[in-house]
Design an enzyme around this catalytic site. Sequence first.
Site, PDB file in Angstrom:
ATOM      1  N   GLU A  13       0.885  -1.165   0.000  1.00 53.15           N
ATOM      2  CA  GLU A  13       0.000   0.000   0.000  1.00 53.15           C
ATOM      3  C   GLU A  13       0.917   1.207   0.000  1.00 53.15           C
ATOM      4  O   GLU A  13       1.568   1.505   0.993  1.00 53.15           O
ATOM      5  CB  GLU A  13      -0.915  -0.018   1.227  1.00 53.15           C
ATOM      6  CG  GLU A  13      -2.067   0.978   1.135  1.00 53.15           C
ATOM      7  CD  GLU A  13      -1.750   2.319   1.770  1.00 53.15           C
ATOM      8  OE1 GLU A  13      -1.349   3.245   1.012  1.00 53.15           O
ATOM      9  OE2 GLU A  13      -1.894   2.454   2.983  1.00 53.15           O
ATOM     10  N   CYS A  66      -1.916   8.631   3.050  1.00 50.62           N
ATOM     11  CA  CYS A  66      -1.956   8.276   1.626  1.00 50.62           C
ATOM     12  C   CYS A  66      -3.336   8.527   1.040  1.00 50.62           C
ATOM     13  O   CYS A  66      -3.462   8.862  -0.142  1.00 50.62           O
ATOM     14  CB  CYS A  66      -1.564   6.805   1.441  1.00 50.62           C
ATOM     15  SG  CYS A  66       0.135   6.435   1.894  1.00 50.62           S
TER      16      CYS A  66
END
Length: 460
Positions: free
Chosen positions: A233, A267
């Site tokens: 990720e 993020c």
Amino acid sequence: MAIMRSVNPTTGEELATFEHDSDDVVEQKLAAASAAVPQLKAAGWARRAELMNAAADLLEADLEQVAAMITDEMGKPIAQSRGEVTKSVYAMRYYAENAEAFLSGRTLDDPSAVGATRAGTRFDPLGVVLAVMPWNYPIWQVVRFAAPALMAGNAGVLKHASNVPQAAVYLGRLFTRAGFPEGSFSTLLIGAGRVEGVIRDPRVSAVTLTGSEPAGRSVASIAGDVLKKVVLELGGSDPFIVMPSADLDAAAEMAVKARTTNNGQACINAKRFIVHTDAYAGFSEKFAQKMAQLRIGDPQDESTDIGPLATSSGRNDIVELVDDAREKGASIIVGGSFDDSADGWFYPPTVIAGITPEMRLFEEEAFGPVASLYEAASLEDALAIANSLDFGLGSAFWSSDEAEIDHAIKTIESGAVFVNGMTISYPELPFGGIKRSGYGRELSAEGIREFCNLKTVWVA
């Protein structure tokens, strides 16, 4: 011996220091993890759930202590730190309750179709999984890996970010305190340069990393060389699209939260605000006003909206991105400057318009409270801007037109689309990205299955 330092980003004060693990200590932790795997598998679902619930109870009892530690160590506003701990507790209990059903496999209704008396699938744990985790959600990022991994019967070893060693040490003890077999989950206090050796260790079966794109490339390359499963990720530059039919007041309110949660250091923070021409003036005015009203200050103060960035290098990166855009003609609507003589690594909420492709901000992820505004001539133009980058983690789309919503859901290239809301992770839903934002999924049933062997079973 190398040292890890915990430094308060609000004051620059050193909070604690920790010596790196020696090679012998790393060996002991990996040996213990390997030995714990058969014990975890033999324990069974009910016992693992009992232990996971016990760990959740411990974390919940420590809520105020852990929340204060998070805020001191990386600068998150205290209310958000409490929310992070509470969410982690929920995820642990969620997997304690649902792991068995998620990994129950399936049985063919008619095994004779494949010439068997019994046939189907089952999920078995892979073994020891290395987690390389970031500092921005120092408890949640780890728990969302550890809870499903341990419930599946895997053991975990954690290499946490070097600037949150207090969180790393706390997590390294939590599951053993709850009664899990020794070695089931431990923290390796090592630098980035020693990660490759751990990945290559034959006792480590798989790796999961949340972090930067360069870190992801490095880990994927090493793991690929030794043919080990990886979940990545990585970064994101999430679009937040606003159409004329949207509720602009609600969209602007949510846009501020989507950009500045965690001091803008996530993020999945919305970073590119792409607004239809017919809504641009109204939305941008509301959005800029709300960003300018945010209160910057001590993150331990309950009234603070924005604390410091976690590291001085992180603030420097933001300064360079904003200065580059300004020098190349972008308009700074709100923010864009700070008092560099003041204590702490603060940067104000900033809104920038007129972003062009030659500016670094056009393609690079801004890991701080900096929002980029784009004006789109049409729905198709907005979607084209959204898909123009090689990131694809989350996205938000604001509209009350069902046809527009359906088209956007199908067209936006990302791991998630949130309509009339902001991207967020839930234990009930899979989480992850595409393109340069990584691959694989965390959370939900899909996440717990990532570190299991899907085994076909056929009985004559």
